[in-house]
Design a protein around this motif. Structure first.
Motif, mmCIF file in Angstrom:
data_model
loop_
_atom_site.group_PDB
_atom_site.id
_atom_site.type_symbol
_atom_site.label_atom_id
_atom_site.label_comp_id
_atom_site.label_asym_id
_atom_site.label_seq_id
_atom_site.Cartn_x
_atom_site.Cartn_y
_atom_site.Cartn_z
ATOM 1 N N ARG A 33 0.824 -1.222 0.000
ATOM 2 C CA ARG A 33 0.000 0.000 0.000
ATOM 3 C C ARG A 33 0.853 1.264 0.000
ATOM 4 N NH1 ARG A 33 -4.421 -1.572 4.585
ATOM 5 N NH2 ARG A 33 -5.745 -2.917 3.327
ATOM 6 N N GLY A 58 3.593 4.090 -0.906
ATOM 7 C CA GLY A 58 4.066 4.620 -2.184
ATOM 8 C C GLY A 58 5.498 4.199 -2.452
ATOM 9 N N ILE A 80 0.170 9.742 -16.786
ATOM 10 C CA ILE A 80 0.255 9.514 -15.335
ATOM 11 C C ILE A 80 -0.008 10.825 -14.595
ATOM 12 C CG2 ILE A 80 1.883 8.941 -13.459
ATOM 13 C CD1 ILE A 80 3.034 6.840 -15.570
ATOM 14 N N ASP A 81 -0.793 10.743 -13.539
ATOM 15 C CA ASP A 81 -1.145 11.918 -12.730
ATOM 16 C C ASP A 81 0.046 12.287 -11.841
ATOM 17 O OD1 ASP A 81 -2.285 13.867 -11.177
ATOM 18 O OD2 ASP A 81 -3.525 12.495 -9.992
ATOM 19 N N VAL A 82 0.858 13.230 -12.328
ATOM 20 C CA VAL A 82 2.040 13.663 -11.581
ATOM 21 C C VAL A 82 1.880 15.140 -11.218
ATOM 22 C CG1 VAL A 82 3.345 14.108 -13.719
ATOM 23 C CG2 VAL A 82 4.590 13.787 -11.593
ATOM 24 N N ILE A 91 1.116 7.395 -1.802
ATOM 25 C CA ILE A 91 1.481 8.240 -2.956
ATOM 26 C C ILE A 91 2.970 8.044 -3.253
ATOM 27 C CG2 ILE A 91 1.646 10.650 -3.779
ATOM 28 C CD1 ILE A 91 -0.711 11.205 -1.683
ATOM 29 N N ASN A 92 3.297 7.864 -4.538
ATOM 30 C CA ASN A 92 4.698 7.692 -4.940
ATOM 31 C C ASN A 92 5.424 9.036 -4.940
ATOM 32 O OD1 ASN A 92 4.258 4.847 -5.680
ATOM 33 N ND2 ASN A 92 3.002 5.719 -7.304
ATOM 34 N N ARG A 144 -4.214 13.280 -3.692
ATOM 35 C CA ARG A 144 -3.801 11.913 -4.030
ATOM 36 C C ARG A 144 -3.306 11.738 -5.468
ATOM 37 N NH1 ARG A 144 -4.355 8.693 -0.146
ATOM 38 N NH2 ARG A 144 -3.808 6.891 -1.412
ATOM 39 N N PRO A 145 -2.284 12.509 -5.897
ATOM 40 C CA PRO A 145 -1.725 12.244 -7.233
ATOM 41 C C PRO A 145 -1.024 10.887 -7.228
ATOM 42 C CG PRO A 145 -0.326 13.770 -6.016
ATOM 43 C CD PRO A 145 -1.544 13.542 -5.173
ATOM 44 N N GLU A 146 -0.796 10.320 -8.414
ATOM 45 C CA GLU A 146 -0.068 9.041 -8.464
ATOM 46 C C GLU A 146 1.381 9.250 -8.028
ATOM 47 O OE1 GLU A 146 -0.518 6.139 -11.870
ATOM 48 O OE2 GLU A 146 -1.924 7.697 -12.512
ATOM 49 N N ILE A 147 1.961 10.366 -8.531
ATOM 50 C CA ILE A 147 3.356 10.680 -8.215
ATOM 51 C C ILE A 147 3.458 12.155 -7.855
ATOM 52 C CG2 ILE A 147 5.733 10.778 -9.124
ATOM 53 C CD1 ILE A 147 4.941 8.517 -11.075
#
Length: 375
Positions: free
Chosen positions: A20, A22, A52-54, A135-136, A101-104
């Motif tokens: 879970r 990042g 990608i949502d960065v 989150i990454n 909550r962006p992916e990165i």
């Protein structure tokens, strides 16, 4: 059985938690101006093109033209405004990042100290919180900000760096990438005004940006990244596939002179292989603290100190059988090379007549562990 069940459940929960969390990528550089921020922004553009949502959580361009231009077209999460001592200051908005909550998320300057009154004292603590939220994070740090290298950096640059990142934060990284330049390239960038404004260039050339200093810092950065890669291989590549990484074991006795030779020569080997090493002392019943001479006891303690100063981990074991004790540590620590002092009588005689050495040689050769006899 209940304890075993509990252990299995905990292991499974740990795996879930880990999945879970990042992913964490860190760019390391030998100094300011090597291009860490530039590379992170380039990566952000590439990720966006792939859908990608960065988002940019915090970027410090230091008004460098090339870097600042790369911000165009990237979504930036607004910073949080804090009033401190009558001034309006800005910090990264951790809660906004977690809510969006962006992916990165891109977070620059990992070693930064937050303004008083912030939830976390350090930015690396903010990053850990973001990772915990799943989150990454892509971040960056200079080699001089790593805690365990503080003394080395002080010796090289005469600067005591105050903002530091604990080594274990770097060990949490899934990927560590070195941004490398030669000292000539870095000094050229400085002279061209790509790092600092014109009024600061000469001062930087006279102080931090000296060729011999940059070279040493570059070596530190390369070694740090190399050791991170070794650790990743050890943890993730199956044992039968991975290349063998050296782990050295220096076996010492209470004989002071031989022990010093073994410690120093093993330390040199460890530096050469960039490997982890241990010093083992097996305390026989006849050398228990109440039976061993005081001077021998003092020499032993001094040799432990010497080993620690040279980067070893010291292991002390009480045993009636030296060979068993050595073999136990070899297996436990996954040792690849055992280093011992040259015996006081002919080696040939030792091999033929001494059970300790014969058993040690036989056992080590069967387990593919090298034995080095240091004279």
């Amino acid at each position: 059985m209940d304890a075993e069940k509990e252990k299995n459940v905990k292991h499974f929960l740990d795996l879930i938690q880990k999945s879970r969390k990042g992913k964490f990528k860190v760019y390391i550089g030998m100094s300011a101006g090597v291009g860490k921020t530039f590379r992170m922004l380039q990566e952000a553009h590439t990720l966006m093109k792939k859908g990608i949502d960065v988002k940019i959580g915090y970027i410090e361009t230091h008004n460098r033209k090339e870097t600042h231009e790369l911000l165009d077209g990237l979504p930036v999460i607004p910073r949080r405004t804090i009033f401190y001592k009558g001034k309006e200051l800005e910090e990264m908005d951790v809660q906004a990042i977690i809510n969006l909550r962006p992916e990165i998320v891109i977070v620059d300057e990992l070693a930064h100290t937050n303004i008083e009154g912030s939830k976390n004292e350090k930015r690396w603590q903010d990053v850990l919180e973001i990772l915990e939220a799943g989150i990454n994070v892509i971040s960056a740090v200079n080699i001089q900000h790593i805690e365990s290298l503080n003394e080395n950096v002080k010796q090289i640059t005469n600067i005591d760096v105050q903002e530091r990142v604990p080594d274990n934060v770097l060990r949490l990284a899934d990927e560590v990438v070195n941004i490398d330049l030669t000292s000539d390239e870095l000094i050229s960038r400085l002279k061209e005004g790509k790092i600092y404004t014109e009024d600061k260039i000469q001062s930087a050339l006279n102080n931090f940006f000296k060729s011999e200093q940059i070279l040493q810092l570059r070596e530190l950065a390369l070694k740090e990244v190399a050791s991170q890669v070794v650790r990743k291989v050890e943890n993730e590549v199956p044992k039968n596939v991975a290349l063998k990484h050296e782990k050295l074991l220096a076996c010492i006795s209470s004989n002071d002179k031989t022990a010093k030779v073994v410690i120093r020569k093993t330390a040199r080997l460890a530096t050469y292989y960039n490997s982890k090493w241990f010093v083992l002392y097996v305390e026989m019943p006849k050398e228990s603290p109440d039976k061993i001479a005081l001077d021998k006891q003092r020499y032993l303690i001094n040799n432990y100190k010497l080993a620690i100063e040279l980067g070893a981990e010291v292991i002390k074991i009480k045993s009636k059988n030296i060979t068993d004790a050595i073999l136990e540590v070899v297996e436990q620590k996954q040792i690849t090379t055992v280093c011992i002092g040259k015996p006081h009588f002919s080696l040939f005689k030792v091999i033929l007549s001494t059970t300790i050495f014969r058993r040690l040689l036989n056992s080590l050769s069967l387990s593919n562990v090298d034995l080095v006899i240091l004279s």
